[in-house]
Structure formats: structure tokens, C-alpha cells
Motif scaffolding. Structure first.
Motif: not given
Ligand SMILES: [Zn+2]
Length: 369
Positions: A229-230, A233, A284, A330
Motif C-alpha cells: 500500500h505504501e 503511494h 487511499e 488509514h
Molecule cells: Zn495510505
């Protein structure tokens, strides 16, 4: 029948274009304008009816026998005076005046409609513009800003520097790191002593993992779910896009058309904002989806991401509230978990065990705390 009167203005060009307000009256033989200083009478024969004003909203009367004198009114009802329609010549002039007024009104509303449509579509397309602009910006910018932010972290946190710990992590995360490397993003990982359940990415590619995250994870798959997930980003350039988002549409569009420098200045000025990702739901969701794709492409069980969110959700109701900052950025809402489950529902994927013993890694990091 008493003639209707209209209010009007006389322009006397024989007298330095002097203007005077007065009354317009329609009589059986002609049209008269009466004001304090004079009375002007135009006969219907050879009378000239035209329009004027910015939006042609004014109706002008002139006569060749009365050179230099013109009067006008904004009361368009005057055009409906029956006497004007009895004379074919005047009737023709009125038809011209009325039709061009209509054109102006239609023209104005079409122009207005186009302007509104452009404004609306600019706003609807804003995300696309932002993405296009972020794409134009060289990745080195983000790396430079990320490095600066990283420097400031050194004063806030205690870093764990341990080669063998880093190696254990890199072995486990290698398939994931390879995915983003394919996209041209170089990543680095750092560990900091902090009980917060957190991990965050800096613009450019530095990912910081707090010990609290490792403490609360049950498997490599959960840790790598957060890491995926990071990384998303970073690769989706959410920091930069977030900052660009805050610029005015004007700056965004003009820098897309022209060169990027004006936006660059604005981005650099607000560079500090790059530190934290604004809790933008669209980012997100994109990070969840992209992160999940990275995990699947790496043969890492994507369910780890979901089970970690479930842990977060549980923690959010407990006394751990103070330590759950990942949650503040989050939120592990039911919606989010549901969306992730839906993403996986109809997907076929293979999984392979992650290399390395997670329990041993956890123990190792605990010894270094
Ligand atoms: Zn995030």
C-alpha cells in the motif's frame, strides 16, 4: 386613446453629444421626445429604428431631417406599438431589430452555456490534469523533497540501523520491491523505534516502518500488505498529486499548456505538505488497489493486507488508540475491508510462501529496540 409614454435619453450631437433624459410618446403622425430643454419630433416617414448598446438592448430613433439628434429607450415594448406595424417600411426595420436582439440573447446564452460547460469539465477533469502534471514533473523533485523530509525525521525518531535485520526484511520483501523497480521506482526501507502501528512513505521512495507495526502484525503477508500500500503511494505519486491538487486550477492548466516551472515554484513553496499524505479517500483506494496488484504480481498472499486491516479495526476500539496512527491516516473501515474482499473475489492468483521466518524477524527487532 392616451398615447403610451416611454422613458428615454436624447443625444444631441449638435451640442457636444449632450445627453438629456425625457419622455418618448407615439402620436398619430410621428414620435416625439420631450425633455426640459427641447421637444424633438420625428415623422414616421423616413424614421430610422435601430438597436444599440452593449447587448443591443437599446432602441434608437433617428431621422434624416433632424440631423444630430437621436433618442433611445430601453423599453422594448415600444416596438409593439401598432402604428409601427401599419407602415411596411417601419415594420421591416422592427423585424430586423427584433431578430438581431433574439440572436444576441441566444448568442449570449450559448456563450454562457459554453463557459459553464468549460468550467464544469475543468473541475471534473481536475484529477486527470493533476495526474498529467505530476507525470510531467521529474521524479528527482520528489526524491529531493523526500530526502529533506527524511533529514528532519532524524531529529524526531530513533532509527534502528542493523545490516542483518535489513537483510532479513529485504529478502522477504524482494518480490514486492522488484515490482516497483520495474516501474522505475527505487525504494529504501528504514526502521524506527516507535510503538505506533505505522508505516509511511516519503515522496521519492523512502519507506519508514515503525516497530509498532511489526509488533502487531501476525505474518510477513500482513507487513507486506501495508508495504504494498505504501509503495503504491510512492509509485502513484500521491504526495505530489496531493500538493498539485491544492494549487488553483488556473496554475494546473496553464502549466500543462506552458512549461511546468510555475507549478514547480508552487510545489516547492508548499513542499512541507508533502510530508503527510492528506487523508484523501481516492488516493487511499488507489493505493489499496495498486498495492494489492503488486502483492498478487509478487505471489504474496493479498489476504494479509485485509487481515491487517481487521487487526487495525479491532485495535481502534481498544486502549491502543494512542498507538494507532496508521489508522488515523488509514481508517480500517468496514467499507474498506469489504472493497478489498470484492477486489479479490473474482481474481485468480497464485501464492508462494514469503522467504524468511517472520517470528525470528520480530524477535530480532525486539532485541534491537
Ligand atoms: Zn495510505
Amino acid at each position: 386613446m392616451q398615447p403610451t409614454t416611454y422613458s428615454g435619453i436624447l443625444i444631441d450631437s449638435n451640442n457636444g453629444n449632450q445627453r438629456e433624459s425625457g419622455e418618448i410618446k407615439i402620436n398619430p403622425n410621428g414620435i416625439t421626445f420631450t425633455c426640459e430643454s427641447q421637444k424633438v419630433e420625428f415623422s414616421f416617414h423616413l424614421l430610422q429604428i435601430t438597436h444599440g448598446g452593449n447587448n443591443r438592448e437599446l432602441i434608437f430613433f433617428a431621422h434624416p431631417n433632424k440631423e444630430g439628434l437621436t433618442f433611445y429607450t430601453s423599453q422594448k415594448a415600444i416596438l409593439n406599438e401598432p402604428v409601427f406595424h401599419e407602415d411596411p417600411e417601419l415594420k421591416a426595420q422592427i423585424t430586423v431589430v427584433k431578430s438581431s436582439r433574439r440572436k444576441i440573447i441566444i448568442g449570449t446564452s450559448v456563450a454562457f452555456g459554453i463557459v459553464i460547460a468549460i468550467i464544469v469539465s475543468l473541475f471534473l477533469l481536475k484529477d486527470t490534469f493533476v495526474e498529467a502534471l505530476a507525470h510531467k514533473a521529474p521524479k528527482e523533485w520528489e526524491a529531493k523533497i523526500g530526502d529533506k523530509l527524511f533529514e528532519s525525521l532524524k531529529y524526531q525518531y530513533e532509527f534502528i540501523h542493523n545490516d542483518s535485520l535489513e537483510q532479513e526484511f529485504l529478502v522477504a520483501a524482494k518480490p514486492l520491491i522488484d515490482q516497483v523497480r520495474k516501474e522505475g521506482t527505487k525504494v529504501e526501507f528504514y526502521f524506527i523505534k516507535d510503538a505506533t502501528i505505522n508505516a509511511f512513505a516519503l515522496p521519492g521512495g523512502k519507506v519508514v516502518i515503525q516497530t509498532g507495526l511489526i509488533d502487531h502484525a501476525k505474518s510477513w503477508e500482513e507487513v507486506l500488505g501495508v508495504v504494498g500500500h505504501e509503495l503504491a503511494h510512492v509509485t502513484r505519486r500521491h504526495h505530489l498529486r496531493g500538493v498539485i491538487n491544492n494549487l488553483g486550477l488556473y496554475v494546473i492548466v496553464s502549466s500543462l499548456i506552458g512549461d511546468v516551472n510555475s507549478a514547480a515554484g508552487a510545489v516547492i513553496n508548499t513542499g512541507g505538505d508533502l510530508a503527510s499524505l492528506s487523508n484523501d479517500r481516492a488516493f487511499e483506494t488507489e493505493a489499496d488497489e495498486t498495492g494489492m496488484n503488486y502483492l498478487i504480481a509478487s505471489y504474496i498472499d493479498p489476504k494479509g493486507m485485509i487481515s491487517f486491516f481487521k487487526t487495525l479495526k479491532k485495535e481502534s476500539g481498544s486502549k491502543m488508540d494512542d498507538y494507532t496512527s496508521f489508522m488515523s491516516t488509514h481508517p480500517a473501515t468496514s467499507d474498506r475491508i469489504k472493497h478489498l474482499n470484492e477486489l479479490l473475489k473474482n481474481r485468480k492468483y497464485d501464492i508462494r510462501p514469503v522467504k524468511g521466518d517472520f517470528k525470528a524477524f520480530k524477535k530480532h527487532i525486539n532485541q534491537l529496540k
